[in-house]
Motif scaffolding. Structure first.
Motif, PDB file in Angstrom:
ATOM      1  N   THR A 125     -42.202  18.412 -10.521  1.00 18.93           N
ATOM      2  CA  THR A 125     -42.733  18.502 -11.885  1.00 18.93           C
ATOM      3  C   THR A 125     -43.105  17.126 -12.410  1.00 18.93           C
ATOM      4  OG1 THR A 125     -41.383  20.463 -12.291  1.00 18.93           O
ATOM      5  CG2 THR A 125     -42.248  19.347 -14.220  1.00 18.93           C
ATOM      6  N   GLY A 126     -42.279  16.132 -12.124  1.00 19.65           N
ATOM      7  CA  GLY A 126     -42.598  14.767 -12.544  1.00 19.65           C
ATOM      8  C   GLY A 126     -43.870  14.254 -11.901  1.00 19.65           C
ATOM      9  N   LYS A 127     -44.073  14.631 -10.661  1.00 23.35           N
ATOM     10  CA  LYS A 127     -45.266  14.177  -9.938  1.00 23.35           C
ATOM     11  C   LYS A 127     -46.538  14.750 -10.554  1.00 23.35           C
ATOM     12  CE  LYS A 127     -44.717  13.453  -5.496  1.00 23.35           C
ATOM     13  NZ  LYS A 127     -44.595  13.644  -4.046  1.00 23.35           N
ATOM     14  N   ILE A 128     -46.495  16.010 -10.992  1.00 21.76           N
ATOM     15  CA  ILE A 128     -47.690  16.655 -11.541  1.00 21.76           C
ATOM     16  C   ILE A 128     -47.675  16.701 -13.069  1.00 21.76           C
ATOM     17  CG2 ILE A 128     -47.988  18.064  -9.467  1.00 21.76           C
ATOM     18  CD1 ILE A 128     -46.911  20.452 -11.129  1.00 21.76           C
ATOM     19  N   SER A 129     -46.782  15.946 -13.692  1.00 20.93           N
ATOM     20  CA  SER A 129     -46.572  16.071 -15.141  1.00 20.93           C
ATOM     21  C   SER A 129     -47.786  15.678 -15.975  1.00 20.93           C
ATOM     22  CB  SER A 129     -45.360  15.252 -15.578  1.00 20.93           C
ATOM     23  OG  SER A 129     -45.580  13.886 -15.315  1.00 20.93           O
ATOM     24  N   TYR A 130     -48.581  14.726 -15.508  1.00 21.63           N
ATOM     25  CA  TYR A 130     -49.757  14.341 -16.300  1.00 21.63           C
ATOM     26  C   TYR A 130     -50.732  15.510 -16.400  1.00 21.63           C
ATOM     27  CZ  TYR A 130     -53.829  11.914 -18.040  1.00 21.63           C
ATOM     28  OH  TYR A 130     -54.911  11.548 -18.804  1.00 21.63           O
ATOM     29  N   TYR A 133     -49.364  18.038 -18.762  1.00 15.90           N
ATOM     30  CA  TYR A 133     -49.552  17.604 -20.144  1.00 15.90           C
ATOM     31  C   TYR A 133     -50.956  17.956 -20.630  1.00 15.90           C
ATOM     32  CZ  TYR A 133     -50.515  14.278 -23.894  1.00 15.90           C
ATOM     33  OH  TYR A 133     -50.902  13.707 -25.061  1.00 15.90           O
ATOM     34  N   LEU A 134     -51.949  17.745 -19.789  1.00  9.24           N
ATOM     35  CA  LEU A 134     -53.327  18.021 -20.183  1.00  9.24           C
ATOM     36  C   LEU A 134     -53.673  19.504 -20.156  1.00  9.24           C
ATOM     37  CD1 LEU A 134     -55.235  15.194 -18.292  1.00  9.24           C
ATOM     38  CD2 LEU A 134     -54.636  15.270 -20.711  1.00  9.24           C
ATOM     39  N   ILE A 135     -53.124  20.236 -19.210  1.00  8.43           N
ATOM     40  CA  ILE A 135     -53.561  21.610 -18.946  1.00  8.43           C
ATOM     41  C   ILE A 135     -52.801  22.661 -19.753  1.00  8.43           C
ATOM     42  CG2 ILE A 135     -53.604  23.367 -17.112  1.00  8.43           C
ATOM     43  CD1 ILE A 135     -54.283  21.047 -15.188  1.00  8.43           C
ATOM     44  N   HIS A 136     -51.532  22.402 -20.080  1.00  7.13           N
ATOM     45  CA  HIS A 136     -50.707  23.481 -20.637  1.00  7.13           C
ATOM     46  C   HIS A 136     -51.231  24.025 -21.966  1.00  7.13           C
ATOM     47  CE1 HIS A 136     -48.907  20.512 -23.355  1.00  7.13           C
ATOM     48  NE2 HIS A 136     -48.357  21.520 -24.002  1.00  7.13           N
ATOM     49  N   TRP A 137     -51.706  23.153 -22.838  1.00  3.32           N
ATOM     50  CA  TRP A 137     -52.096  23.641 -24.168  1.00  3.32           C
ATOM     51  C   TRP A 137     -53.375  24.466 -24.134  1.00  3.32           C
ATOM     52  CZ3 TRP A 137     -49.368  24.874 -27.976  1.00  3.32           C
ATOM     53  CH2 TRP A 137     -49.916  25.075 -29.229  1.00  3.32           C
ATOM     54  N   THR A 175     -49.954  26.878 -15.205  1.00  2.00           N
ATOM     55  CA  THR A 175     -49.927  25.436 -15.477  1.00  2.00           C
ATOM     56  C   THR A 175     -49.487  24.672 -14.239  1.00  2.00           C
ATOM     57  OG1 THR A 175     -49.454  25.818 -17.819  1.00  2.00           O
ATOM     58  CG2 THR A 175     -48.927  23.652 -16.949  1.00  2.00           C
ATOM     59  N   TYR A 176     -48.453  25.144 -13.563  1.00  2.47           N
ATOM     60  CA  TYR A 176     -48.011  24.502 -12.323  1.00  2.47           C
ATOM     61  C   TYR A 176     -49.128  24.545 -11.267  1.00  2.47           C
ATOM     62  CZ  TYR A 176     -43.123  23.393 -13.165  1.00  2.47           C
ATOM     63  OH  TYR A 176     -41.973  22.810 -13.603  1.00  2.47           O
ATOM     64  N   PHE A 177     -49.772  25.692 -11.150  1.00  2.00           N
ATOM     65  CA  PHE A 177     -50.824  25.869 -10.159  1.00  2.00           C
ATOM     66  C   PHE A 177     -51.974  24.894 -10.387  1.00  2.00           C
ATOM     67  CE2 PHE A 177     -54.808  27.987  -8.911  1.00  2.00           C
ATOM     68  CZ  PHE A 177     -54.571  28.172  -7.552  1.00  2.00           C
ATOM     69  N   TYR A 180     -50.940  21.188  -9.989  1.00  2.00           N
ATOM     70  CA  TYR A 180     -50.783  20.784  -8.590  1.00  2.00           C
ATOM     71  C   TYR A 180     -52.139  20.442  -7.983  1.00  2.00           C
ATOM     72  CZ  TYR A 180     -50.212  21.088  -3.580  1.00  2.00           C
ATOM     73  OH  TYR A 180     -50.261  20.822  -2.236  1.00  2.00           O
ATOM     74  N   PHE A 181     -53.132  21.303  -8.212  1.00  2.00           N
ATOM     75  CA  PHE A 181     -54.455  21.032  -7.655  1.00  2.00           C
ATOM     76  C   PHE A 181     -55.112  19.832  -8.313  1.00  2.00           C
ATOM     77  CE2 PHE A 181     -53.928  25.214  -5.818  1.00  2.00           C
ATOM     78  CZ  PHE A 181     -54.413  24.984  -4.537  1.00  2.00           C
ATOM     79  N   SER A 182     -54.847  19.632  -9.582  1.00  2.00           N
ATOM     80  CA  SER A 182     -55.344  18.433 -10.255  1.00  2.00           C
ATOM     81  C   SER A 182     -54.741  17.189  -9.628  1.00  2.00           C
ATOM     82  CB  SER A 182     -55.010  18.493 -11.743  1.00  2.00           C
ATOM     83  OG  SER A 182     -55.240  17.250 -12.354  1.00  2.00           O
TER      84      SER A 182
END
Length: 198
Positions: A125-130, A133-137, A175-177, A180-182
């Motif tokens: 989660t820390g690795k893909i957190s940026y 942050y951008l995608i979840h909302w 969001t995780y999906f 991760y690809f981002s």
């Protein structure tokens, strides 16, 4: 430190005027008033790398902040974020408590925190957190729109709690999906370029 006091004073004065309009959320969304969280994180960095101090001071400051917040909730019987305490000093206490938790994580002195932070899910989660942050909302907002249309199209009663729970259950995996690809196809390219430049 002086900047922290200026922010607290300005936020408190603004909070008092916000009582009339009951618009404490304006304080939360105002970047200047949230600057104390940034300063708390910066202070931990400088203390950790430049001005080493005893860990007990950092631990106790976080513990005292948590005690004050819990005492306030118990005494006032109010855990809502829209009140004068939270809008004035509460956010600062939370920022200091989180900074203390960050300190415990950095120093690796606490076995329980070490156990939690060594979790593969948290590291991923820390690795893909940026990206998260951008995608979840946008996903969350789009999810509400889609679910409301779905309920309306099938003549189902629109219950906001059910829509909210369904939206969360759908948006977290999405969001995780997408994050991760981002990370894999976009962010990692630029991270490699950053390493090459250094």
């Amino acid at each position: 430190l002086a900047l922290c006091f200026i922010i607290l004073a300005a936020r408190t004065l603004f909070s008092i005027s916000a009582i009339v309009d009951n618009q404490y959320n304006l304080i939360f969304w105002n970047t200047f008033f949230r600057f104390d969280a940034f300063l708390s994180g910066a202070a931990i960095y400088f203390i950790f790398y430049w001005f080493p101090v005893s860990s007990r001071y950092i631990k106790w400051s976080g513990f005292i902040c948590i005690l004050i917040i819990v005492a306030k909730v118990i005494i006032s019987n109010n855990a809502e974020k829209n009140n004068l305490f939270t809008a004035s000093i509460g956010y600062t206490l939370v920022a200091i408590a989180y900074a203390s938790l960050l300190w415990l994580t950095l120093t690796q002195e606490n076995k329980f925190i070490n156990f939690i932070t060594s979790s593969n899910l948290l590291r991923f989660t820390g690795k893909i957190s940026y990206g998260m942050y951008l995608i979840h909302w946008p996903l969350f907002i789009a999810g509400y729109a889609v679910l409301n249309k779905f309920f309306t199209a099938f003549n189902l009663p629109v219950n906001t709690k059910i829509v909210h729970i369904a939206n969360v259950l759908v948006c977290i995996p999405l969001t995780y999906f997408f994050s991760y690809f981002s990370y894999k196809y976009f962010e990692s390219y630029f991270l490699k370029k950053k390493v090459d430049i250094n």
